[in-house]
Design a protein around this motif. Structure first.
Motif, PDB file in Angstrom:
ATOM      1  N   LEU A   1     -55.882 -47.145  40.539  1.00 39.82           N
ATOM      2  CA  LEU A   1     -56.374 -47.589  41.851  1.00 39.82           C
ATOM      3  C   LEU A   1     -56.062 -46.603  42.975  1.00 39.82           C
ATOM      4  N   PRO A   2     -54.820 -46.067  43.072  1.00 40.40           N
ATOM      5  CA  PRO A   2     -54.568 -45.087  44.145  1.00 40.40           C
ATOM      6  C   PRO A   2     -55.473 -43.869  44.043  1.00 40.40           C
ATOM      7  N   GLY A   3     -55.780 -43.460  42.796  1.00 41.13           N
ATOM      8  CA  GLY A   3     -56.697 -42.334  42.612  1.00 41.13           C
ATOM      9  C   GLY A   3     -58.076 -42.648  43.149  1.00 41.13           C
ATOM     10  N   PHE A   4     -58.574 -43.866  42.894  1.00 39.93           N
ATOM     11  CA  PHE A   4     -59.867 -44.276  43.453  1.00 39.93           C
ATOM     12  C   PHE A   4     -59.801 -44.321  44.976  1.00 39.93           C
ATOM     13  N   GLY A   5     -58.640 -44.704  45.497  1.00 44.81           N
ATOM     14  CA  GLY A   5     -58.475 -44.741  46.951  1.00 44.81           C
ATOM     15  C   GLY A   5     -58.604 -43.358  47.571  1.00 44.81           C
ATOM     16  N   VAL A   6     -57.973 -42.355  46.956  1.00 44.02           N
ATOM     17  CA  VAL A   6     -58.076 -40.978  47.456  1.00 44.02           C
ATOM     18  C   VAL A   6     -59.516 -40.486  47.325  1.00 44.02           C
ATOM     19  N   PHE A   7     -60.153 -40.788  46.186  1.00 45.03           N
ATOM     20  CA  PHE A   7     -61.552 -40.392  45.990  1.00 45.03           C
ATOM     21  C   PHE A   7     -62.453 -41.008  47.060  1.00 45.03           C
ATOM     22  N   GLU A   8     -62.274 -42.318  47.303  1.00 40.64           N
ATOM     23  CA  GLU A   8     -63.097 -43.001  48.309  1.00 40.64           C
ATOM     24  C   GLU A   8     -62.861 -42.411  49.698  1.00 40.64           C
ATOM     25  N   ARG A   9     -61.589 -42.097  50.015  1.00 37.52           N
ATOM     26  CA  ARG A   9     -61.288 -41.507  51.318  1.00 37.52           C
ATOM     27  C   ARG A   9     -61.956 -40.150  51.472  1.00 37.52           C
ATOM     28  N   GLU A  10     -61.968 -39.350  50.380  1.00 34.31           N
ATOM     29  CA  GLU A  10     -62.613 -38.039  50.428  1.00 34.31           C
ATOM     30  C   GLU A  10     -64.103 -38.170  50.719  1.00 34.31           C
ATOM     31  N   VAL A  11     -64.760 -39.110  50.028  1.00 28.60           N
ATOM     32  CA  VAL A  11     -66.204 -39.293  50.226  1.00 28.60           C
ATOM     33  C   VAL A  11     -66.492 -39.805  51.637  1.00 28.60           C
ATOM     34  N   ARG A  12     -65.712 -40.785  52.089  1.00 29.79           N
ATOM     35  CA  ARG A  12     -65.910 -41.322  53.443  1.00 29.79           C
ATOM     36  C   ARG A  12     -65.670 -40.249  54.503  1.00 29.79           C
ATOM     37  N   ARG A  13     -64.708 -39.353  54.222  1.00 33.75           N
ATOM     38  CA  ARG A  13     -64.350 -38.324  55.212  1.00 33.75           C
ATOM     39  C   ARG A  13     -65.523 -37.370  55.466  1.00 33.75           C
ATOM     40  N   PHE A  14     -66.175 -36.877  54.383  1.00 33.25           N
ATOM     41  CA  PHE A  14     -67.263 -35.937  54.672  1.00 33.25           C
ATOM     42  C   PHE A  14     -68.545 -36.648  55.104  1.00 33.25           C
ATOM     43  N   PHE A  15     -68.678 -37.945  54.762  1.00 37.55           N
ATOM     44  CA  PHE A  15     -69.830 -38.690  55.292  1.00 37.55           C
ATOM     45  C   PHE A  15     -69.642 -39.010  56.781  1.00 37.55           C
ATOM     46  N   ALA A  16     -68.390 -38.994  57.251  1.00 41.04           N
ATOM     47  CA  ALA A  16     -68.122 -39.290  58.665  1.00 41.04           C
ATOM     48  C   ALA A  16     -68.533 -38.133  59.573  1.00 41.04           C
ATOM     49  N   VAL A  17     -68.635 -36.922  58.995  1.00 43.02           N
ATOM     50  CA  VAL A  17     -69.045 -35.750  59.795  1.00 43.02           C
ATOM     51  C   VAL A  17     -70.227 -35.061  59.095  1.00 43.02           C
ATOM     52  N   PRO A  18     -71.372 -35.734  58.989  1.00 46.29           N
ATOM     53  CA  PRO A  18     -72.505 -35.180  58.212  1.00 46.29           C
ATOM     54  C   PRO A  18     -73.067 -33.895  58.805  1.00 46.29           C
ATOM     55  N   ALA A  19     -72.975 -33.731  60.142  1.00 45.16           N
ATOM     56  CA  ALA A  19     -73.519 -32.509  60.753  1.00 45.16           C
ATOM     57  C   ALA A  19     -72.773 -31.275  60.262  1.00 45.16           C
TER      58      ALA A  19
ATOM     59  N   SER B   1     -50.108 -39.625  39.576  1.00 43.13           N
ATOM     60  CA  SER B   1     -49.686 -38.426  38.841  1.00 43.13           C
ATOM     61  C   SER B   1     -50.411 -37.220  39.435  1.00 43.13           C
ATOM     62  N   PRO B   2     -49.861 -36.005  39.281  1.00 43.75           N
ATOM     63  CA  PRO B   2     -50.565 -34.811  39.773  1.00 43.75           C
ATOM     64  C   PRO B   2     -51.975 -34.691  39.202  1.00 43.75           C
ATOM     65  N   PHE B   3     -52.150 -35.079  37.929  1.00 44.23           N
ATOM     66  CA  PHE B   3     -53.481 -35.001  37.326  1.00 44.23           C
ATOM     67  C   PHE B   3     -54.452 -35.973  38.003  1.00 44.23           C
ATOM     68  N   ALA B   4     -53.995 -37.205  38.274  1.00 46.46           N
ATOM     69  CA  ALA B   4     -54.858 -38.190  38.931  1.00 46.46           C
ATOM     70  C   ALA B   4     -55.230 -37.732  40.339  1.00 46.46           C
ATOM     71  N   LEU B   5     -54.269 -37.129  41.056  1.00 45.82           N
ATOM     72  CA  LEU B   5     -54.551 -36.632  42.405  1.00 45.82           C
ATOM     73  C   LEU B   5     -55.556 -35.476  42.350  1.00 45.82           C
ATOM     74  N   TRP B   6     -55.367 -34.563  41.390  1.00 47.14           N
ATOM     75  CA  TRP B   6     -56.324 -33.451  41.204  1.00 47.14           C
ATOM     76  C   TRP B   6     -57.718 -33.995  40.890  1.00 47.14           C
ATOM     77  N   LEU B   7     -57.777 -34.994  39.996  1.00 42.53           N
ATOM     78  CA  LEU B   7     -59.072 -35.556  39.596  1.00 42.53           C
ATOM     79  C   LEU B   7     -59.771 -36.227  40.780  1.00 42.53           C
ATOM     80  N   ALA B   8     -59.001 -36.917  41.633  1.00 43.25           N
ATOM     81  CA  ALA B   8     -59.585 -37.596  42.800  1.00 43.25           C
ATOM     82  C   ALA B   8     -60.172 -36.581  43.779  1.00 43.25           C
ATOM     83  N   PHE B   9     -59.433 -35.502  44.045  1.00 39.52           N
ATOM     84  CA  PHE B   9     -59.942 -34.478  44.971  1.00 39.52           C
ATOM     85  C   PHE B   9     -61.180 -33.781  44.411  1.00 39.52           C
ATOM     86  N   VAL B  10     -61.137 -33.410  43.132  1.00 38.99           N
ATOM     87  CA  VAL B  10     -62.273 -32.699  42.534  1.00 38.99           C
ATOM     88  C   VAL B  10     -63.506 -33.619  42.450  1.00 38.99           C
TER      89      VAL B  10
END
Length: 273
Positions: A17-35, A117-126
């Protein structure tokens, strides 16, 4: 399924779940500044296709385009290269800027304290970088087809694999750079003096075979050369090297860069100071 199996399954799913949270935050972050994240690559690719296509394209139409562009119209030849270039920029900048902002605002502490885990964090960012790269890639492809005035056929499976490999390599390098760098100036140095020269010496704008003989060995150490070759093979069916070599060496680059990023995340270097 007995009660123990059910509980074990819940524990495993909750661990991600925390990994999905980081992934969701990443997607929301770049959608917040589409320009900045989506429209800017679309606009710059239109400029590349329009300016280079209208100026250099006319010159090549009367000369040695078979050597420089594998015989294709110049705008059509540019599409895979510009697409690879914009996807690489999106892949490295997405996790790099995200980690830098988290360090500056102090929210990196929340990420480090999460049961990840470091792997889960890497996977969420990628994974977040892959979503942004796919959107950027579609925008560049459509703008190129619009400027070329024709529909470009492509092979979807090699192209998707090429995108995953490209984002995996440069997303991992972006994670490591975001963790290690201490200032935005250091980030600028990496983008201007490392990534940009690699892009220009990768065959984005012309076939690398047209470069002087003494400069040819550079391509063997340049991961972007193999990425551009994969994109060009997937879309146009031609490349400066064989597909087996470009996909194979890119896989090796992906493994090395991923291990490096995970080691940096596991050590906490640059994140806990």
């Amino acid at each position: 399924m007995n009660i123990n199996e059910y509980l074990n399954k819940k524990i495993i799913s909750r661990a991600w779940l925390p990994g999905f949270g980081v992934f969701e935050r990443e997607v929301r972050r770049f959608f917040a500044v589409p320009a900045q994240t989506i429209l800017a690559p679309f606009g710059s690719s239109i400029l590349y296709f329009a300016l280079f296509g209208l100026s250099i394209g006319k010159l090549l139409a009367t000369g040695h385009n078979s050597i420089l562009t594998h015989g294709f119209n110049y705008i059509t030849f540019l599409i895979p290269g510009i697409m690879a270039m914009e996807i690489i920029n999106a892949a490295i900048q997405n996790p790099m800027s995200s980690i830098m902002i988290a360090k500056w605002t102090g929210t990196i502490v929340d990420m480090l304290m999460a049961p990840l885990s470091p792997f889960a964090l890497w996977l969420a960012f990628v994974s977040g970088a892959i979503i942004r790269a796919l959107i950027v890639g579609i925008a560049v492809f459509l703008s190129g087809a619009l400027c070329a005035g024709t529909f470009i056929f492509f092979n979807p499976f090699p192209l998707i694999l090429a995108i995953i490999l490209a984002v995996g390599i440069f997303g991992s390098l972006g994670i490591a750079a975001g963790a290690i760098c201490k200032s935005w100036e250091q980030i600028g140095v990496i983008l201007s003096f490392i990534v940009q020269p690699l892009v220009f010496f990768s065959g984005v704008f012309f076939s690398f075979n047209s470069f002087p003989e003494w400069i040819q060995p550079i391509r063997f150490f340049n991961p972007i050369f193999y990425i551009v070759s994969m994109f060009r093979y997937s879309i146009l069916g031609v490349s400066d090297t064989t597909p087996l070599i470009s996909y194979g060496i890119s896989t090796v680059f992906l493994i090395i860069s991923s291990i490096f990023a995970i080691i940096v995340l596991k050590s906490g270097f640059g994140l806990r100071s």
